[in-house]
Design a protein around this motif. Structure first.
Motif, PDB file in Angstrom:
ATOM      1  N   ILE A   6       6.827  34.323  74.170  1.00 30.72           N
ATOM      2  CA  ILE A   6       7.034  32.866  74.897  1.00 30.72           C
ATOM      3  C   ILE A   6       5.547  32.293  74.825  1.00 30.72           C
ATOM      4  CG2 ILE A   6       7.228  32.068  77.446  1.00 30.72           C
ATOM      5  CD1 ILE A   6       8.739  34.393  77.825  1.00 30.72           C
ATOM      6  N   PRO A   7       5.626  30.873  74.266  1.00 36.13           N
ATOM      7  CA  PRO A   7       4.331  30.305  73.872  1.00 36.13           C
ATOM      8  C   PRO A   7       3.734  29.788  75.336  1.00 36.13           C
ATOM      9  CG  PRO A   7       6.242  29.072  73.068  1.00 36.13           C
ATOM     10  CD  PRO A   7       6.577  30.562  73.373  1.00 36.13           C
ATOM     11  N   ILE A   8       2.693  29.658  75.234  1.00 32.80           N
ATOM     12  CA  ILE A   8       1.858  29.124  76.654  1.00 32.80           C
ATOM     13  C   ILE A   8       0.936  28.011  76.295  1.00 32.80           C
ATOM     14  CG2 ILE A   8       0.424  29.617  78.642  1.00 32.80           C
ATOM     15  CD1 ILE A   8       0.490  32.614  77.469  1.00 32.80           C
TER      16      ILE A   8
ATOM     17  N   GLY B 112      -3.638  19.717  75.568  1.00 38.66           N
ATOM     18  CA  GLY B 112      -4.183  20.983  76.233  1.00 38.66           C
ATOM     19  C   GLY B 112      -4.353  22.053  74.931  1.00 38.66           C
ATOM     20  N   THR B 113      -4.073  23.324  75.244  1.00 39.35           N
ATOM     21  CA  THR B 113      -4.447  24.317  74.374  1.00 39.35           C
ATOM     22  C   THR B 113      -2.976  25.266  74.146  1.00 39.35           C
ATOM     23  OG1 THR B 113      -6.770  24.709  75.080  1.00 39.35           O
ATOM     24  CG2 THR B 113      -5.450  26.442  74.061  1.00 39.35           C
ATOM     25  N   LEU B 114      -2.697  25.531  73.101  1.00 38.34           N
ATOM     26  CA  LEU B 114      -1.503  26.262  72.804  1.00 38.34           C
ATOM     27  C   LEU B 114      -1.961  27.732  72.652  1.00 38.34           C
ATOM     28  CD1 LEU B 114       1.608  26.642  71.975  1.00 38.34           C
ATOM     29  CD2 LEU B 114       0.962  26.067  69.593  1.00 38.34           C
ATOM     30  N   VAL B 115      -1.171  29.004  73.259  1.00 36.16           N
ATOM     31  CA  VAL B 115      -1.468  30.108  73.074  1.00 36.16           C
ATOM     32  C   VAL B 115      -0.097  30.865  72.444  1.00 36.16           C
ATOM     33  CG1 VAL B 115      -2.122  32.299  74.251  1.00 36.16           C
ATOM     34  CG2 VAL B 115      -2.857  30.246  75.013  1.00 36.16           C
ATOM     35  N   SER B 116      -0.190  31.378  71.403  1.00 40.80           N
ATOM     36  CA  SER B 116       1.034  31.913  70.585  1.00 40.80           C
ATOM     37  C   SER B 116       0.713  32.902  69.588  1.00 40.80           C
ATOM     38  CB  SER B 116       1.850  30.856  70.174  1.00 40.80           C
ATOM     39  OG  SER B 116       1.397  29.930  68.920  1.00 40.80           O
ATOM     40  N   ALA B 117       1.560  33.464  68.950  1.00 38.05           N
ATOM     41  CA  ALA B 117       1.172  34.577  67.779  1.00 38.05           C
ATOM     42  C   ALA B 117       0.322  33.695  66.698  1.00 38.05           C
ATOM     43  CB  ALA B 117       2.367  35.215  67.481  1.00 38.05           C
ATOM     44  N   ARG B 118       0.945  32.475  66.387  1.00 33.83           N
ATOM     45  CA  ARG B 118       0.218  31.913  65.335  1.00 33.83           C
ATOM     46  C   ARG B 118       0.262  30.246  65.617  1.00 33.83           C
ATOM     47  NH1 ARG B 118       5.351  33.410  63.928  1.00 33.83           N
ATOM     48  NH2 ARG B 118       7.007  31.916  63.391  1.00 33.83           N
ATOM     49  N   GLY B 119      -0.430  29.394  64.921  1.00 33.40           N
ATOM     50  CA  GLY B 119      -0.631  28.002  65.149  1.00 33.40           C
ATOM     51  C   GLY B 119       0.630  27.356  64.856  1.00 33.40           C
TER      52      GLY B 119
END
Length: 251
Positions: free
Chosen positions: A212-214, A236-243
Motif C-alpha cells: 500500500i503506497p503512502i 508531497g512525498t511518496l513512500v513505496s517499494a519503488r519510485g
C-alpha cells in the motif's frame, strides 16, 4: 463527475488530531475541520471512495499521559475516546455539506456509532459514503497510524494518505533547519531504517507487507487533496517499494 483513469479509486485518509486542531494548541478548530471537509467533499464528487482514520492528540494523547506515570492501557483507552469526538465533528461537517457519512468504532458504543464491521464498511464505500474509523485498533499500545495502515489493508485501499501540516517528508526537521530538503520519494525500507517519525514502524511495515503506497502531504494547503487525487500533481512525498512516474490522479 468521475474519471476512469483515476489511479487511486479508494483511499484511506489519515487525519491527525494536530491537523484538526488547526492553529490551536488544544481542541478542535472548527474552521480547519470545515476547510478539510470541503476538500473531502470535492474529491468524493469525482467518484473516489474515501475511508478515514482520525487521531485524538488534540484532545488527549495516551503516550504522553503514560510518560508521566498513568497506566498505559488506561491512557490509550482515553485516547481512543478522543478520536471518537474528532470523528463525530468531521461527520457533522461532511453531512452538512451533503456527503453521507458513517462513523465506525473499534470500541463498541452503539448509541453514537456503528461497530467496525469490515463488510459493512465496504458496502458503505461502494454506496459512496465516507467511512470514518475511530477508536484506533481498539487495543492499547497501537497508534492511530497503525490503525490507518490496518484499515487500509482491510478495505483494500489503493493508497494511504497521511495528512499533515507539512509538505511531506524532509531529510531533517524543517522546523529546526532552514536548509532541510523535501524528499519526493522514500522507500519503505528507508523509512524504517532511518526511523522517520512521520509514522511508526508498525504502520510502515503493514503498508510494505500489503504493498500500500503512502503519500505524506499538507492537507491544510487549500486544494491539495484535489491536486493530488484528481489533477495528478506529484505533491508531497511518496513512500513505496519503488519510485512512481508522474502524478497520482487522472492519467
Amino acid at each position: 463527475m468521475g474519471c476512469d483513469d483515476l489511479k487511486y479509486k479508494r483511499v484511506l485518509l489519515k487525519l491527525s488530531g494536530e491537523v484538526l486542531a488547526g492553529d490551536k494548541s488544544f481542541g478542535i478548530d472548527f474552521d480547519a475541520v470545515a476547510k478539510i471537509s470541503k476538500e473531502i467533499v470535492e474529491v468524493a464528487q469525482h467518484g473516489i471512495q474515501i475511508a478515514m482514520v482520525v487521531g485524538g492528540g488534540n484532545i488527549f494523547r495516551g503516550s504522553q499521559a503514560a510518560a508521566v506515570g498513568m497506566d498505559r492501557p488506561q491512557a490509550d483507552y482515553m485516547g481512543m475516546l478522543a478520536t471518537v469526538i474528532n470523528a463525530l465533528a468531521l461527520q457533522d461537517n461532511l453531512e452538512r455539506l451533503g456527503l453521507p457519512t458513517r462513523v465506525q468504532t473499534a470500541v463498541n458504543m452503539q448509541e453514537i456509532a456503528e461497530p467496525f464491521i469490515r463488510r459493512r464498511a465496504l458496502r458503505h464505500l461502494e454506496k459512496g459514503r465516507v467511512v470514518i474509523f475511530a477508536a484506533g485498533t481498539g487495543s492499547p499500545y497501537f497508534s492511530t497510524d497503525t490503525a490507518a495502515s490496518l484499515r487500509a489493508a482491510e478495505v483494500g485501499a489503493d493508497c494511504l494518505l497521511k495528512a499533515t501540516k507539512v509538505e511531506g517528508i524532509y531529510d531533517k526537521d524543517p522546523m529546526k533547519y532552514e536548509d532541510a530538503k523535501k524528499l519526493s520519494f522514500v522507500t519503505y525500507l528507508e523509512a524504517l531504517s532511518k526511523q522517520l517519525k512521520i509514522m511508526d514502524a508498525t504502520a510502515f511495515s503493514l503498508c510494505m507487507e500489503n504493498s500500500i503506497p503512502i503519500i505524506v502531504f499538507d492537507i491544510l494547503q487549500e486544494g491539495n487533496l484535489k491536486r493530488l487525487l484528481i489533477d495528478g500533481e506529484p505533491i508531497g512525498t511518496l513512500v513505496s517499494a519503488r519510485g512512481g512516474s508522474g502524478g497520482y490522479g487522472c492519467g
